[in-house]
Design an enzyme around this catalytic site. Sequence first.
Site, mmCIF file in Angstrom:
data_model
loop_
_atom_site.group_PDB
_atom_site.id
_atom_site.type_symbol
_atom_site.label_atom_id
_atom_site.label_comp_id
_atom_site.label_asym_id
_atom_site.label_seq_id
_atom_site.Cartn_x
_atom_site.Cartn_y
_atom_site.Cartn_z
ATOM 1 N N ASP A 227 0.843 -1.201 0.000
ATOM 2 C CA ASP A 227 0.000 0.000 0.000
ATOM 3 C C ASP A 227 0.883 1.258 0.000
ATOM 4 O O ASP A 227 1.841 1.324 -0.769
ATOM 5 C CB ASP A 227 -0.944 -0.056 1.221
ATOM 6 C CG ASP A 227 -2.105 0.918 1.120
ATOM 7 O OD1 ASP A 227 -3.136 0.558 0.525
ATOM 8 O OD2 ASP A 227 -1.975 2.059 1.611
ATOM 9 N N TYR A 374 -3.439 11.035 0.979
ATOM 10 C CA TYR A 374 -3.898 10.861 -0.416
ATOM 11 C C TYR A 374 -3.861 12.190 -1.151
ATOM 12 O O TYR A 374 -3.453 12.266 -2.292
ATOM 13 C CB TYR A 374 -5.317 10.270 -0.445
ATOM 14 C CG TYR A 374 -5.356 8.824 -0.051
ATOM 15 C CD1 TYR A 374 -5.275 8.444 1.282
ATOM 16 C CD2 TYR A 374 -5.480 7.816 -1.010
ATOM 17 C CE1 TYR A 374 -5.297 7.113 1.658
ATOM 18 C CE2 TYR A 374 -5.502 6.481 -0.647
ATOM 19 C CZ TYR A 374 -5.417 6.137 0.681
ATOM 20 O OH TYR A 374 -5.431 4.818 1.040
ATOM 21 N N HIS A 428 -4.635 -7.799 0.203
ATOM 22 C CA HIS A 428 -3.950 -6.521 0.330
ATOM 23 C C HIS A 428 -3.142 -6.391 1.629
ATOM 24 O O HIS A 428 -2.060 -5.829 1.634
ATOM 25 C CB HIS A 428 -5.010 -5.420 0.255
ATOM 26 C CG HIS A 428 -4.442 -4.041 0.268
ATOM 27 N ND1 HIS A 428 -3.828 -3.493 -0.833
ATOM 28 C CD2 HIS A 428 -4.391 -3.100 1.236
ATOM 29 C CE1 HIS A 428 -3.433 -2.261 -0.535
ATOM 30 N NE2 HIS A 428 -3.764 -1.996 0.715
#
Length: 457
Positions: A227, A374, A428
């Site tokens: 990630d 982000y 993930h």
Amino acid sequence: MIFKVISVFVLLLAVIVALMLGGVFDTAPEPPEYGDGWWGKGEKPNTPPDESIVPFEIQFEQSVFNDLKSRIRNTRFGVGLEDRRFNYGVRPEYMRNVAKYWLSSYNWTKQQEEINTFDHFKTNIEGLDIHFMHVKPTLKAGQKAVPLLMIHGWPGSFYEYLKIAPLLTKVNDQSDVVFELICPSIPGYTFSEASHKKGLDALAVARIFDKLMKRLGFRQYYIQGGDWGAYIITKIALITPSSILGLHSNMATTRLPLQPLFLMIGSYFPSLIFSSKEDQDKVFPAGEKMAHIMLETGYMHIQATKPDTVGSALNNSPIGLAAYILEKFSTWTDPKGRDMDDGGIDKYWTLDELLTNIMLYWMTGSITPSMRFYKENIANALQEPFYKINVPSAVADFPMELSHTPEPWVRKQYVDLMQYTTMPRGGHFAAFEEPQLLADDIRKFVTAVELRKVKTP
Ligand SMILES: *[C@@H]1O[C@H](CO)[C@@H](O)[C@H](O)[C@H]1NC(C)=O
């Protein structure tokens, strides 16, 4: 006839757009500079910085728990659609069960005790108090530990590494390699202070973590991540390649020149792009794969644009926060969870484990700064030139990961790729879900790098 003309025209247009998107007209870019930064409150002071490393134990005031409990009790639950499972997101009915468990059975004290069995520290870098977990191995006589920096992502935390840490730091039959682990928290995540200034992106975090490793006395070290962690380690490899002994990623993405064009051609003729069926299936049919990504990345668009707005809600409702995070642990571990009443979550983790990660976000008020990461990164990432990673590299591709990059593409970007593993299972949150598989893959890679160093010093 007219259709033929139109399709030729569309194809030509697509080729031009793809060439531009692929950056084929760009010249080879200089790697980003190491740089420097100040993210603390106010102006950077003129006094010499305090570089002490201070032991840290996790502990909260009782009032925080009282407040948490009353908020959970006062939750307004909605009514889910009949028979929609997790398809519209987390079901309100499921969250009722979570609330009940959280109030009656979940024991934070026990979780905290477990976390505190590991050594934690804080040290100030570029104006921010950076938290890290430091796990030292027990060594046989004459054995040397190999330093490994492991970086988590969103919505995870250092807590994802509690199960893999003992596997990596204990002596192993297959290899002499034993690790000394440093698992820092990204600024704004759990116990690392959030930036007070805008612009703290992956490049800045890469530099902060490299400074951390140097401060701990590691001139050279290995790096691992998934990630955001996977993105940050590529930045470390770019800004300070001579510090990096090897890079292991469990979420490698590439931005090759012409990649969009290859995707388009491959949608019709996959064998022109990849010779192996396994590689073809990782990427094609491109439309189907893209649709899956589009359907699962709404959160990313919000967080990359207006993180503080949704943060206002999530920072005030523990059940809201839990729903937001649990949904990711469901779908990113197995998309089939969307068709289940409980999201299939209990198959991979206990609710205790999942709630502990959520508690770490809640207690530290991390959700808003964690989402800001982000905003600081996505716009840059989309415009980023095609950089080659030159350090020894390895990639573990887990089957339930959101997207996949086949080995031939990875090799174009990570030019010294020594290992590429297609994993038999897992998603993930690899370290959290399949610690043994990931630990074995990391150790295999590092063993190969160490062996190569001996052969070609
Ligand atoms: C919670 O865990 C702590 C530490 O393991 C233990 O002492 C305590 O009795 C537990 N509380 C309950 C209610 O089980």
